[in-house]
Enzyme design. Structure first.
Site, PDB file in Angstrom:
ATOM      1  N   ASP A  37       0.793  -1.233   0.000  1.00  0.00           N
ATOM      2  CA  ASP A  37       0.000   0.000   0.000  1.00  0.00           C
ATOM      3  C   ASP A  37       0.821   1.276   0.000  1.00  0.00           C
ATOM      4  OD1 ASP A  37      -2.399   1.423   0.099  1.00  0.00           O
ATOM      5  OD2 ASP A  37      -2.371   1.544   2.278  1.00  0.00           O
TER       6      ASP A  37
ATOM      7  N   HIS B   5       3.525   4.424   6.162  1.00  0.00           N
ATOM      8  CA  HIS B   5       3.123   4.995   4.874  1.00  0.00           C
ATOM      9  C   HIS B   5       1.906   5.922   4.880  1.00  0.00           C
ATOM     10  CE1 HIS B   5       0.912   1.017   4.551  1.00  0.00           C
ATOM     11  NE2 HIS B   5      -0.046   1.848   4.227  1.00  0.00           N
TER      12      HIS B   5
HETATM   13 ZN   LIG Z   1      -2.017   1.207   4.164  1.00  0.00          ZN
END
Ligand SMILES: [Zn+2]
Length: 1126
Positions: free
Chosen positions: A416, A630
């Site tokens: 992701d 992130h």
């Molecule tokens: Zn994520």
């Protein structure tokens, strides 16, 4: 003509038995079913609303049910009674902190009560019993739906299973041992007032249903059968016979079903099994060898838990236990089930807060069902963290894995993250990970990434085997369509016919449900039975075996296509700039960690009494690496994550770093005094001052002093001093004893201010913009006013910034076309008038609500060969909505590519818009510098905390501040301070830029000391010396993680007992082979080339007399050496 004679065998005249019974007359004409109507009918069978539910399968879902609503006025008459307690101040205490001590404060509650506000916690004590007739039942479930997240604990406080609310995961299987005796039993639920994707602070949740019930498993199984067959009927292609067969059988099931006769459920299941096979009720379905066809799709469970995002770290700690314990419950019932989980930090939190659950996880790790993966501390951003930070993500992650699980991960798991730097494959290989997984590039909003299985190659040539699951998600629901897309959308089928399917609820955690496992059994049963129009799916393999299968089928990866350089995500380009404060704190933390490890290494070798504080340094790295998650560092979290957790965490880290640096320096005799507190008499002693340089080359520095020292030369105001070090000992900077040769001057001619130092001449007009930057030595104008920007350099531009979605993440191409130049300066004044520094202070009104104040300065030089740049120091009061502030430098450079510093190297990107791939890179990530060079001349823009950049045509553009409103309304609103510099240079990009960027970023060179204190330092600071090709840079010096004399927090074996080790990190900064020698200021016992996990890879010869060894580096190689001291 030849006569035809009938053959003599009997077949000629025999009538087939079917034909004997085939009616001669058609008295019952049959219509041809209408495909669409017979397909649309199917949903009636399992719909739980719409009016037919009592006439279709839902009628039989529940065999018996009791609740606490029997007598609204007397809760004791119900089968379930519960009391509740709200924790104070939105706190999240552990079970043992609430029960049993606070039980007297629990108050009765009932269904229909509401709980809140958002982020509050409510504990429930539940006392229940089952009706006498249920004692022998094998399966009794609790239904609990409060629309928010919950965790069921047994009476001893052991977490059992999560409840996620909103009809998603609302059932808990009551262990039969609780109710077999028919007596009342007690358990607990911890309710978190947030959904899987966070909450509003004012949100309240209604406890919608609480009951005990007996499910009808035959009806449930038929529901799954029908779901997959219905999907086959809907989703297979029209030319597929299987599609039409599925529709026919589904209609047959509906026609067989009788709502008045429960036994017809089993008859319906028999029909289903003619299509799905007989093994669908167990894991045996995956062993079926009927078709002897190779597996094509490997389904692996996971639950992506964002370590912070729409919820804080504090809630993540609970999401982990909720998600993972629930997966263990599923593993107990589905032996084929394999689940992967990443992020060492999350395992550490679980181990600390729920050691019993961690032990259950370990058990399943040993059994092969729960697979820790990833090898990094968190699933980190890879654009913004420094090279050393990326090394530490793996060092911390892999060491945790080894310490706790006994193995390292072979796969960097990053589904992701918002784009992948050009150095990641090298880091992966240096961390012993040949495999890489992501799928984020499927989010590209301009070009479709052309590969799914390929070799991804770093700028140094290192490669990893990359797989991007073709279903383009890591949160698949294991639908029929997900299995289908896992092959159908695979773009490298020419080379390899395998796809991974990552299923399970995610982002907010959750993971797979039993329903997903049931569907996968049926998808496989279908291919076993009627053929392989749907890809053959398997559950039960782990990720490593998937990658090794790919290698096996592709000549060890050699036949796969290769992709060189960064995996640029054509999306989320605003994340290089959003939440400026966390980015500033991150850069500072990284630089101070570097300095701390260096001075602490020196002190620990030099001083017997000083011990390298490995455990404390590791703890700081853990927090710093955590903040590189992130969503955190890219700036896409909610306000409370930054305000309540990240800023305090990094503030503490910075204070600890400064404290630990001072402790190490004090051990070396360098004790900084509060100079302003000194009496005049004492300050006389400081006539001779010095400061230290932690960078491994000699440098010159104009630095502020808080009082007038007699060292000369000083600035006109007496507040600056010119310091320099020598090549022989670069670590000590002393004041220059003579006047500098090329003082910086400032003058004003008409409306134009001129800063000049003999090398550069800077003209600043009445708008506060640089209309000319003249390189006097090279006789060249740097500013080019012939393009779109006709006003000048350091022109602030404010862009409209209204992306299509994802405020904090995105900025769009069209924003580049809607902008305003920040106009005339409201004030320009001369701040400093040389000789060391001349500067102007300029005020600009950005808008009616925001201002920027800029100090433009030029330093004097002692040699025209020295680097000279124009520096900009900004104070911004920022109060905007959906705006993006950038600063432009129109420069007289023409080149196809610009170079941007990345981790231990460079990424080159186009400065034109030839193709849509070039256009997509309209905003890119850069570290300390970006450089735009022709063969003969170039310009670098250096910054102290910024990451967004663009170079197109003649414009270099540094991104400064954004004002998104989602998910944090307050993002970036307030005051900001940052610096950047414009450095024109002869020739193309060289080490001057690299080194100047390091110097410009140095955070710890402002302390000055009495020169007499430098005795020990003077000797000790020569501990490591690099001589050789200038493109090789010694970036980090630290002690070995496994040194026997150091205290660490792991059980990993110590090495080199009786010796101290030093670990050295070097990199080639410009992309060329390099050779050099390293001399150690102590006796060497052994030298090894090691990976970034500090594992010895090869022994290096050394010259024992000189304590010296040779090094050699490939272009952009990151090299690490471990020196074992005698
Ligand atoms: Zn994520």
């Amino acid at each position: 003509m030849r006569e035809v004679t009938p053959p003599l065998h009997s077949g000629w005249t025999m009538v087939h038995p079917d034909e004997q019974t085939y009616p001669q007359l058609n008295k019952d004409p049959q219509f041809k079913p209408v495909d669409s109507i017979y397909e649309n009918r199917l949903k009636q069978f399992t719909n739980t609303s719409g009016g037919y539910e009592d006439l279709q399968l839902p009628k039989f879902y529940v065999k018996g049910k009791v609740d606490n609503q029997k007598d609204e006025n007397d809760l004791s008459k119900g089968y379930i009674q519960f009391t509740t307690y709200t924790t104070p101040n939105l706190s999240r205490p552990l079970f043992k902190e609430v029960i049993p001590d606070l039980l007297p404060e629990f108050k009765p509650a009932r269904v229909g009560d509401s709980f809140g506000p958002g982020w509050s916690t409510h504990w429930f004590e539940i006392k229940a019993k089952v009706p006498d007739s249920w004692n022998k039942e094998k399966l009794v479930l609790l239904n609990w739906d409060a629309g928010n997240e919950g965790l069921v604990y047994d009476k001893n406080g052991l977490p059992l299973q999560a409840l996620t609310g909103s009809s998603e995961r609302t059932e808990f299987t009551i262990p039969p041992s609780w109710y077999e005796s028919g007596k009342e039993f007690t358990f607990y639920i911890e309710m978190a007032c947030n959904g899987m994707f966070g909450t509003g602070s004012g949100t309240y949740y209604t406890l919608g249903s609480v009951s005990l019930f007996i499910p009808n498993m035959d009806a449930r199984n038929l529901y799954y059968d029908f779901w997959i067959m219905g999907d086959a009927a809907r989703e297979l292609s029209v030319s597929s016979g299987q599609k039409h067969k599925a529709r026919e059988l589904c209609n047959k099931i509906m026609n067989t079903f009788d709502p008045e006769d429960e036994s017809t459920i089993l008859k319906c299941r028999e029909i289903a099994k003619s299509y799905l096979g007989k093994d669908i009720d167990s894991d045996a379905v995956f062993d079926d060898k009927t078709n002897q066809l190779p597996t094509q799709v490997y389904a692996v469970g996971n639950c992506h838990i964002d370590t912070a995002w729409l919820w804080p770290f504090a809630e993540t700690k609970r999401k982990i236990v909720r998600s993972w314990i629930t997966q263990i419950r599923i593993m107990e019932n589905y032996p084929e089930y394999v689940f992967v989980a990443s992020q060492a930090q999350q395992f550490k939190w679980l181990k600390t807060m729920h050691p019993d659950t961690f032990d259950e996880v370990l058990q399943k790790v040993h059994e092969g069902q729960f697979v820790p993966i990833g090898g990094s501390w968190v699933e980190n951003d890879t654009n913004i963290p420094s090279g050393e930070s990326l090394s530490r993500q793996f060092l911390l992650g892999q060491r945790f894995f080894q310490d706790n699980f006994g193995f390292k991960s072979d796969t960097f798991w990053l589904p992701d993250t918002f784009g992948y730097s050009s150095q990641i494959p090298q880091f992966c290989r240096l961390a012993e990970m040949p495999n890489f997984l992501t799928q984020k590039l499927s989010w590209n909003n301009i070009n479709t990434f052309p590969e799914n299985t390929f070799n991804w190659v770093a700028i140094d040539g290192s490669q990893v085997l990359c797989h991007m699951p073709p279903a383009n998600t890591y949160t698949a629901s294991a639908h029929f369509g997900d299995v289908k897309r896992s092959l159908q959308q695979h773009k490298n089928l020419y080379n390899d016919q395998h796809g991974l399917l990552l299923y399970g609820h995610g982002d907010g955690g959750g993971g797979p449900t039993t329903e997903m496992l049931e569907k996968l059994r049926r998808c496989r049963g279908l291919t076993n039975t009627v053929g392989s129009e749907l890809p053959i799916v398997k559950v039960g393999e782990n990720i490593s075996s998937f990658y090794s299968k790919v290698r096996k089928g592709t000549d060890n990866g050699k036949s796969l296509p290769a992709w060189n350089g960064e995996l640029y995500l054509e999306f989320h380009r605003g994340t290089y700039t959003s939440q400026a404060k966390v980015k500033y704190m991150m850069r500072t933390s990284e630089l101070l960690l570097r300095d701390l490890e260096y001075v602490a290494t020196v002190a620990s070798i030099q001083s017997d009494s000083y011990v390298y504080p490995l455990d404390k340094i590791t703890a700081i790295w853990e927090d710093v690496c955590l903040c590189q998650f992130h969503d955190v560092l890219p700036g896409s979290c909610i306000e409370i994550v930054y305000r309540d957790e990240v800023w305090p965490m990094l503030t503490k880290a910075l204070a600890n770093l400064r404290g630990l640096i001072n402790e190490a320096l004090e051990a070396l005799g360098l004790k900084e005094k509060g100079l302003e507190a000194l009496s005049l008499e004492e300050s006389a002693k400081y006539d001779q001052v010095a400061t230290l340089n932690t960078l491994p080359w000699d440098r010159k520095l104009i630095m502020p002093v808080p009082y007038e020292v007699s060292a000369k030369p000083l600035n006109a105001q007496g507040n600056l001093v010119y310091m320099e070090s020598t090549k022989e000992n670069p670590t000590i900077l002393k004041p220059l004893s003579s006047k500098i040769k090329h003082p910086a001057a400032v003058s004003k001619i008409d409306d134009v201010h001129i800063l000049e130092n003999g090398k550069l001449k800077v003209s600043v007009d009445k708008n506060g913009v640089i209309t000319s930057l003249y390189d006097l030595v090279n006789d060249r104008e740097v500013v080019d006013l012939g393009g779109k920007n006709e006003s000048g350099a350091n022109q602030y531009v404010i862009f409209d910034d209204q992306p299509l979605s994802y405020g904090a993440w995105d900025t769009e191409l069209y924003s580049l076309e809607k902008y305003k130049y920040v106009g005339g300066a409201s004030k320009i004044e001369i701040l400093e008038e040389g000789p060391l520094r001349s500067s102007l202070k300029i005020q600009h009104q950005i808008s009616s609500t925001s201002t920027i104040s800029t100090i433009i300065s030029l330093d004097g030089l002692n040699s025209l060969d020295d680097v000279s740049f124009v520096a900009f120091e900004c104070e911004v009061d920022w109060n905007e909505k959906y705006k993006f502030l950038k600063v432009e430098f129109p420069v007289s450079i023409t080149a196809d590519y610009a170079s941007y510093e990345t981790q231990f190297g460079l990424t080159k990107r186009p400065t034109h818009f030839n193709t849509s791939w070039d256009t997509a890179k309209f905003e890119v990530c850069s570290h300390k510098f970006a450089d735009y060079s022709e063969y003969s001349y170039g310009v670098s823009v250096i910054n102290d905390s910024k990451y967004g950049f663009a170079v197109h045509g003649n414009l270099m553009r540094l991104s400064l501040l954004r004002a998104p409103k989602y998910p944090d309304q307050t993002a970036d609103i307030g005051k900001h301070h940052f610096k950047y510099a414009l450095y024109p240079h002869k020739g193309s990009l060289g080490m001057d830029t690299v080194k100047t960027a390091w110097e410009f970023n140095s955070r710890s060179s402002t302390a000055i000391y009495e020169i007499g204190q430098f005795g020990i330092w003077s000797e000790a600071s020569q501990l490591v010396k690099y001589e050789g090709d200038s493109n090789i840079l010694l970036s980090n010096i630290k002690r070995g993680e496994d040194d026997a004399d150091l205290k660490s927090n792991t059980k990993l074996a110590k090495k080199f007992s009786g010796h101290k080790t030093i670990v050295l990190r070097l990199y080639d900064a410009l992309g060329g082979k390099g050779k050099g020698k390293i001399t150690i200021g102590a006796d060497i016992h052994q030298v090894f080339k090691v990976n970034i996990l500090e594992e010895e890879k090869e022994e290096v010869e050394f010259d024992a007399k000189k304590n010296q060894f040779s090094i050699e580096s490939r272009a952009f190689e990151i090299s690490t050496y471990k020196v074992v001291l005698a």
